[in-house]
Design a protein around this motif. Sequence first.
Motif, PDB file in Angstrom:
ATOM      1  N   THR A  54      26.858 -13.083 -40.437  1.00  0.00           N
ATOM      2  CA  THR A  54      27.107 -11.693 -40.068  1.00  0.00           C
ATOM      3  C   THR A  54      28.012 -11.067 -41.113  1.00  0.00           C
ATOM      4  OG1 THR A  54      26.904 -12.191 -37.711  1.00  0.00           O
ATOM      5  CG2 THR A  54      28.021 -10.149 -38.299  1.00  0.00           C
ATOM      6  N   ASP A  55      27.494 -10.040 -41.792  1.00  0.00           N
ATOM      7  CA  ASP A  55      28.268  -9.359 -42.840  1.00  0.00           C
ATOM      8  C   ASP A  55      28.816 -10.356 -43.860  1.00  0.00           C
ATOM      9  OD1 ASP A  55      27.775  -6.915 -41.573  1.00  0.00           O
ATOM     10  OD2 ASP A  55      29.586  -7.111 -40.332  1.00  0.00           O
ATOM     11  N   GLY A  56      27.997 -11.322 -44.189  1.00  0.00           N
ATOM     12  CA  GLY A  56      28.380 -12.289 -45.206  1.00  0.00           C
ATOM     13  C   GLY A  56      29.230 -13.442 -44.711  1.00  0.00           C
ATOM     14  N   VAL A  57      29.610 -13.402 -43.449  1.00  0.00           N
ATOM     15  CA  VAL A  57      30.438 -14.464 -42.886  1.00  0.00           C
ATOM     16  C   VAL A  57      29.545 -15.437 -42.117  1.00  0.00           C
ATOM     17  CG1 VAL A  57      32.336 -15.003 -41.320  1.00  0.00           C
ATOM     18  CG2 VAL A  57      32.397 -12.899 -42.688  1.00  0.00           C
ATOM     19  N   LEU A  58      29.674 -16.706 -42.463  1.00  0.00           N
ATOM     20  CA  LEU A  58      28.845 -17.718 -41.819  1.00  0.00           C
ATOM     21  C   LEU A  58      29.317 -17.984 -40.393  1.00  0.00           C
ATOM     22  CD1 LEU A  58      28.460 -20.315 -44.716  1.00  0.00           C
ATOM     23  CD2 LEU A  58      26.731 -18.710 -43.875  1.00  0.00           C
ATOM     24  N   THR A  59      28.360 -18.176 -39.532  1.00  0.00           N
ATOM     25  CA  THR A  59      28.630 -18.544 -38.144  1.00  0.00           C
ATOM     26  C   THR A  59      27.933 -19.867 -37.855  1.00  0.00           C
ATOM     27  OG1 THR A  59      28.749 -16.216 -37.487  1.00  0.00           O
ATOM     28  CG2 THR A  59      28.365 -17.838 -35.740  1.00  0.00           C
ATOM     29  N   SER A  60      28.681 -20.797 -37.278  1.00  0.00           N
ATOM     30  CA  SER A  60      28.075 -22.096 -36.982  1.00  0.00           C
ATOM     31  C   SER A  60      27.560 -22.174 -35.552  1.00  0.00           C
ATOM     32  CB  SER A  60      29.087 -23.215 -37.231  1.00  0.00           C
ATOM     33  OG  SER A  60      30.240 -23.029 -36.438  1.00  0.00           O
ATOM     34  N   GLY A  61      28.006 -21.251 -34.711  1.00  0.00           N
ATOM     35  CA  GLY A  61      27.542 -21.242 -33.332  1.00  0.00           C
ATOM     36  C   GLY A  61      28.283 -20.186 -32.529  1.00  0.00           C
ATOM     37  N   LEU A  62      27.845 -19.990 -31.326  1.00  0.00           N
ATOM     38  CA  LEU A  62      28.470 -19.003 -30.452  1.00  0.00           C
ATOM     39  C   LEU A  62      28.803 -19.651 -29.113  1.00  0.00           C
ATOM     40  CD1 LEU A  62      26.074 -15.931 -30.959  1.00  0.00           C
ATOM     41  CD2 LEU A  62      28.242 -16.382 -32.138  1.00  0.00           C
ATOM     42  N   GLU A  63      29.716 -18.996 -28.415  1.00  0.00           N
ATOM     43  CA  GLU A  63      30.004 -19.392 -27.038  1.00  0.00           C
ATOM     44  C   GLU A  63      30.129 -18.115 -26.213  1.00  0.00           C
ATOM     45  OE1 GLU A  63      33.500 -21.756 -26.570  1.00  0.00           O
ATOM     46  OE2 GLU A  63      33.302 -21.917 -24.394  1.00  0.00           O
ATOM     47  N   TYR A  64      29.529 -18.135 -25.046  1.00  0.00           N
ATOM     48  CA  TYR A  64      29.618 -16.972 -24.162  1.00  0.00           C
ATOM     49  C   TYR A  64      30.288 -17.373 -22.857  1.00  0.00           C
ATOM     50  CZ  TYR A  64      26.321 -14.334 -27.057  1.00  0.00           C
ATOM     51  OH  TYR A  64      25.716 -13.662 -28.093  1.00  0.00           O
ATOM     52  N   GLU A  65      31.121 -16.462 -22.348  1.00  0.00           N
ATOM     53  CA  GLU A  65      31.631 -16.628 -20.997  1.00  0.00           C
ATOM     54  C   GLU A  65      31.549 -15.287 -20.289  1.00  0.00           C
ATOM     55  OE1 GLU A  65      35.750 -17.946 -21.443  1.00  0.00           O
ATOM     56  OE2 GLU A  65      36.382 -15.999 -20.685  1.00  0.00           O
ATOM     57  N   ALA A  66      31.657 -15.325 -18.966  1.00  0.00           N
ATOM     58  CA  ALA A  66      31.491 -14.112 -18.174  1.00  0.00           C
ATOM     59  C   ALA A  66      32.390 -14.139 -16.958  1.00  0.00           C
ATOM     60  CB  ALA A  66      30.038 -13.980 -17.715  1.00  0.00           C
ATOM     61  N   HIS A  67      32.709 -12.971 -16.468  1.00  0.00           N
ATOM     62  CA  HIS A  67      33.178 -12.859 -15.088  1.00  0.00           C
ATOM     63  C   HIS A  67      31.890 -12.823 -14.285  1.00  0.00           C
ATOM     64  CE1 HIS A  67      34.742 -11.485 -11.328  1.00  0.00           C
ATOM     65  NE2 HIS A  67      35.971 -11.293 -11.796  1.00  0.00           N
ATOM     66  N   GLU A  68      31.511 -13.971 -13.781  1.00  0.00           N
ATOM     67  CA  GLU A  68      30.121 -14.112 -13.364  1.00  0.00           C
ATOM     68  C   GLU A  68      29.737 -13.260 -12.164  1.00  0.00           C
ATOM     69  OE1 GLU A  68      29.166 -18.307 -13.337  1.00  0.00           O
ATOM     70  OE2 GLU A  68      30.222 -18.498 -15.244  1.00  0.00           O
TER      71      GLU A  68
END
Lengths: 171, 115
Positions: free
Chosen positions: A59-73
């Motif tokens: 994203t915009d030249g910055v590497l991302t190795s993974g994501l994590e999502y959380e929620a107020h479910e």
Amino acid sequence: MGIPHSNGDDFNCYRRRDGGNHEPLFVREPIDTQRVLAAVANDAAGANVLFVGTARGITDGVLTSGLEYEAHESMAADNLIQLRAEAVSRFSLAACAVVHRLGKIAVGEASIAIAVSGPHRHAAWRAAEWLMEQIKKQTPIWKCEYRPDGQREWSHPGSMPVGCASEEHEP
Amino acid sequence: MNPSAFNSTVVPSPGGHSTSQPVHASAQAMPPPQSEILRITFFAGMAEAVGRRHLDMPWTGGSVEQLRAMLAAECPVIAPLLARSAVALAGVYAADQTVVPAGADVAIIPPVSGG
């Protein structure tokens, strides 16, 4: 610093059903996108749209190795159900399904799947786009981006979630 | 944050301290708070800044705005993000003028980033 997940006994939120939509709102395993699409199949529909959001590796030249999502479910579930109903009404849809993944996901995996069906394609396209925009603005779900060097950062863009009381009372 | 500000009232977050662990508890699922106590739940970057998911703190009454001021004073590191966050009582967004009853289930909702 690691923080325990916020919702555990809220597991029923994953399985909340309503109004004939039998898909879970949240999953912690890979999203079965074809199942989400199949969930909106309807004899009244001439258009079926499936949007799949995936984790980018850069994203915009910055590497991302993974994501994590959380929620107020519970709040997120209420919001998604409300948005689905509004989408059906606003765009005269036959059916609508939204599934958001929570927890850690790898680059390339789906974070969200939105499927809509309706009589005509224009409304179906617009409905999927509208739903995605609303979810990004107001559903209490958060993304954490992991970098290859081990750093991570939660994303909190902009101001308060759209639709919250304080936001509505701002001049 | 300065944990000592809440040392006398903090209830340790259940379920370990790793986000990679399975979910264990939620604001909705926790035992009912005692009277005169607010249970505050933090999410995402706010939880990371505070260093815990849940915080039980004494409460003598007041508005959402007063609660915001108290949290910001006790924990200045979260003040900038708190100013951009919403407050929910029992899962419903509350305006700054709303009275927060003792025993309320409070969630701090920072700007969202789902999708």
